[in-house]
Design an enzyme around this catalytic site. Structure first.
Site, PDB file in Angstrom:
ATOM      1  N   ASP A  19      35.915  38.381  36.039  1.00 40.86           N
ATOM      2  CA  ASP A  19      36.826  37.288  36.337  1.00 40.86           C
ATOM      3  C   ASP A  19      37.628  36.883  35.096  1.00 40.86           C
ATOM      4  O   ASP A  19      37.640  37.574  34.089  1.00 40.86           O
ATOM      5  CB  ASP A  19      36.002  36.125  36.902  1.00 40.86           C
ATOM      6  CG  ASP A  19      36.780  35.249  37.870  1.00 40.86           C
ATOM      7  OD1 ASP A  19      37.961  35.525  38.113  1.00 40.86           O
ATOM      8  OD2 ASP A  19      36.181  34.287  38.385  1.00 40.86           O
ATOM      9  N   HIS A  20      38.256  35.727  35.158  1.00 40.61           N
ATOM     10  CA  HIS A  20      39.181  35.217  34.137  1.00 40.61           C
ATOM     11  C   HIS A  20      38.793  35.574  32.696  1.00 40.61           C
ATOM     12  O   HIS A  20      37.672  35.325  32.268  1.00 40.61           O
ATOM     13  CB  HIS A  20      39.266  33.690  34.216  1.00 40.61           C
ATOM     14  CG  HIS A  20      39.823  33.182  35.505  1.00 40.61           C
ATOM     15  ND1 HIS A  20      41.153  32.866  35.674  1.00 40.61           N
ATOM     16  CD2 HIS A  20      39.237  32.945  36.697  1.00 40.61           C
ATOM     17  CE1 HIS A  20      41.355  32.445  36.908  1.00 40.61           C
ATOM     18  NE2 HIS A  20      40.205  32.487  37.557  1.00 40.61           N
ATOM     19  N   GLU A  47      36.316  25.709  36.047  1.00 45.57           N
ATOM     20  CA  GLU A  47      35.377  26.777  36.354  1.00 45.57           C
ATOM     21  C   GLU A  47      34.973  27.472  35.072  1.00 45.57           C
ATOM     22  O   GLU A  47      35.792  27.804  34.226  1.00 45.57           O
ATOM     23  CB  GLU A  47      35.993  27.797  37.324  1.00 45.57           C
ATOM     24  CG  GLU A  47      35.040  28.930  37.695  1.00 45.57           C
ATOM     25  CD  GLU A  47      35.670  29.922  38.656  1.00 45.57           C
ATOM     26  OE1 GLU A  47      35.160  30.050  39.768  1.00 45.57           O
ATOM     27  OE2 GLU A  47      36.660  30.568  38.290  1.00 45.57           O
ATOM     28  N   HIS A  56      40.297  25.653  41.538  1.00 50.60           N
ATOM     29  CA  HIS A  56      38.876  25.988  41.548  1.00 50.60           C
ATOM     30  C   HIS A  56      38.088  24.771  42.009  1.00 50.60           C
ATOM     31  O   HIS A  56      38.344  23.650  41.578  1.00 50.60           O
ATOM     32  CB  HIS A  56      38.400  26.375  40.139  1.00 50.60           C
ATOM     33  CG  HIS A  56      38.894  27.698  39.683  1.00 50.60           C
ATOM     34  ND1 HIS A  56      39.389  27.909  38.415  1.00 50.60           N
ATOM     35  CD2 HIS A  56      38.972  28.901  40.315  1.00 50.60           C
ATOM     36  CE1 HIS A  56      39.741  29.173  38.290  1.00 50.60           C
ATOM     37  NE2 HIS A  56      39.498  29.794  39.419  1.00 50.60           N
ATOM     38  N   HIS A  78      43.008  33.042  44.242  1.00 48.93           N
ATOM     39  CA  HIS A  78      41.965  32.342  43.491  1.00 48.93           C
ATOM     40  C   HIS A  78      41.728  30.963  44.104  1.00 48.93           C
ATOM     41  O   HIS A  78      42.603  30.392  44.747  1.00 48.93           O
ATOM     42  CB  HIS A  78      42.359  32.203  42.016  1.00 48.93           C
ATOM     43  CG  HIS A  78      42.072  33.429  41.212  1.00 48.93           C
ATOM     44  ND1 HIS A  78      41.119  33.475  40.222  1.00 48.93           N
ATOM     45  CD2 HIS A  78      42.586  34.677  41.278  1.00 48.93           C
ATOM     46  CE1 HIS A  78      41.066  34.695  39.710  1.00 48.93           C
ATOM     47  NE2 HIS A  78      41.951  35.438  40.334  1.00 48.93           N
ATOM     48  N   ASN A  88      38.856  35.016  46.037  1.00 52.43           N
ATOM     49  CA  ASN A  88      37.685  34.593  45.280  1.00 52.43           C
ATOM     50  C   ASN A  88      36.933  33.464  45.978  1.00 52.43           C
ATOM     51  O   ASN A  88      37.544  32.512  46.469  1.00 52.43           O
ATOM     52  CB  ASN A  88      38.109  34.101  43.890  1.00 52.43           C
ATOM     53  CG  ASN A  88      38.414  35.232  42.939  1.00 52.43           C
ATOM     54  OD1 ASN A  88      38.621  36.361  43.355  1.00 52.43           O
ATOM     55  ND2 ASN A  88      38.446  34.934  41.653  1.00 52.43           N
TER      56      ASN A  88
END
Length: 341
Positions: free
Chosen positions: A90-91, A163, A208, A247, A269
């Protein structure tokens, strides 16, 4: 080819952040039960948690090792479930690039031995950097990744909320919405990389976390407009030349999800909702067997009765898995991915 299939069939893959072997098992079980592809993904912090919070993390060593260990587990166990599994991270912001570099090295070593990468794809999130720098760094990495058949996911705009230690709750609202011209700049640059595969996480108000109804305004029209703009600029026959990812899918309405799918979204996601489902399973287990979990000996059946079979960690963890499988089944129905395997 799998991406084209998902876009054509309008059935994106659910992508779930995992922090343990138990969470991985829940993903694989859900994929088997609901006959859906699944994307198992790891965050930088999730990788560190898998390796152990006290493991030496100099130069992101624990973050790298935990992600690699999780991926190796999936390679060993996924074949037992008979479902397609995508492995992703992820990120990754600019200051976290040592983690990304370590993951690429692991992929290159795995490719040299097995002829395929350890992971399927990785995400670079340089959305806080100027657009030109974001694109330049992504292109540089994609050139390297293409040599070992890795897909790059990149981000435009900012996903709101918080997040994994990144807090965007107070970000400028305009950054939550990407412009078609920006998507086109990315498309032109990354399409020029020979053998390069990429997806774009274009912000359309995504956040998120889960918030009260009305607090998050998604505008999937941005994705539709971007596809139309690029088709026009490039004179393409394809109505949806870009592969988008969604996302902040937790808490989103089926209507918003389906509209984003229509725009060429091939992955969504889900993290916050599966965090809750996992905890909710543990909470429900404790509530059901509360009187058997107050000591090693002694319960409503007698003062000398042992409670080992109730406090065995596998018991609440299994309930957590069951609750998560159920929640993922709902996501797979929302995404039209159920029944596709």
């Amino acid at each position: 080819a799998p991406l084209q299939h998902e876009k054509k069939k309008k059935s994106p893959t659910p992508a779930v952040n995992t922090v343990s072997s138990s969470a991985i098992n829940a993903c694989l079980e859900a994929a088997k039960k609901f006959r859906s592809p699944i994307m198992v993904q790891f965050s930088r912090g999730g990788g560190q948690f898998i390796a152990g919070k006290e493991a030496d993390n100099t130069n992101d060593a624990a973050c790298i090792a935990g992600c690699v260990a999780g991926a190796l587990m999936v390679h060993q166990t996924a074949k037992l479930y008979g479902v397609p599994v995508v492995l992703h991270t992820d990120h990754c912001q600019k200051s976290w690039l040592p983690w990304f570099d370590g993951l690429l090295e692991a992929n290159e070593k795995h490719y040299a031995i097995h002829g395929e990468p350890l992971f399927s794809s990785h995400m670079l999130d340089l959305s806080e950097e100027p657009l030109e720098e974001n694109i330049a760094i992504c292109k540089k990495y994609l050139e390297r990744m293409a040599k070992v058949d890795l897909l790059l996911e990149m981000e435009l705009g900012v996903t709101g909320g918080e997040e994994d230690g990144v807090d965007n709750t107070d970000v400028d609202n305009s950054l939550l919405y990407t412009q078609p011209e920006e998507v086109y700049e990315v498309y032109k640059a990354l399409s020029s990389v020979e053998g390069g595969m990429f997806t774009i996480a274009a912000a359309f108000g995504n956040v998120h976390g889960v918030y009260a109804p009305g607090n998050v305004k998604l505008t999937p029209e941005i994705l539709h407009n971007s596809q139309a703009y690029i088709k026009e600029q490039e004179g393409l026959d394809d109505d949806k030349p870009v592969f988008f990812v969604f996302h902040g899918g937790s808490g989103s309405s089926r209507e918003d999800i389906r509209y984003a799918i229509e725009a060429g979204t091939i992955k969504m996601n889900i993290d916050t909702d599966t965090q809750w489902s996992y905890w909710d399973g543990i909470r429900a287990y404790e509530a059901e067997f509360h009187d058997y979990l107050q000591g090693q000996i002694g319960n409503p059946e007698g003062e000398t009765k042992p409670n080992k079979k109730y406090y065995d960690p596998r018991m609440p963890m299994r309930r957590a898995e069951e609750f998560t499988v159920k929640r993922l089944g709902e996501a797979m129905e929302d995404l039209n991915s159920a029944g596709k395997v």
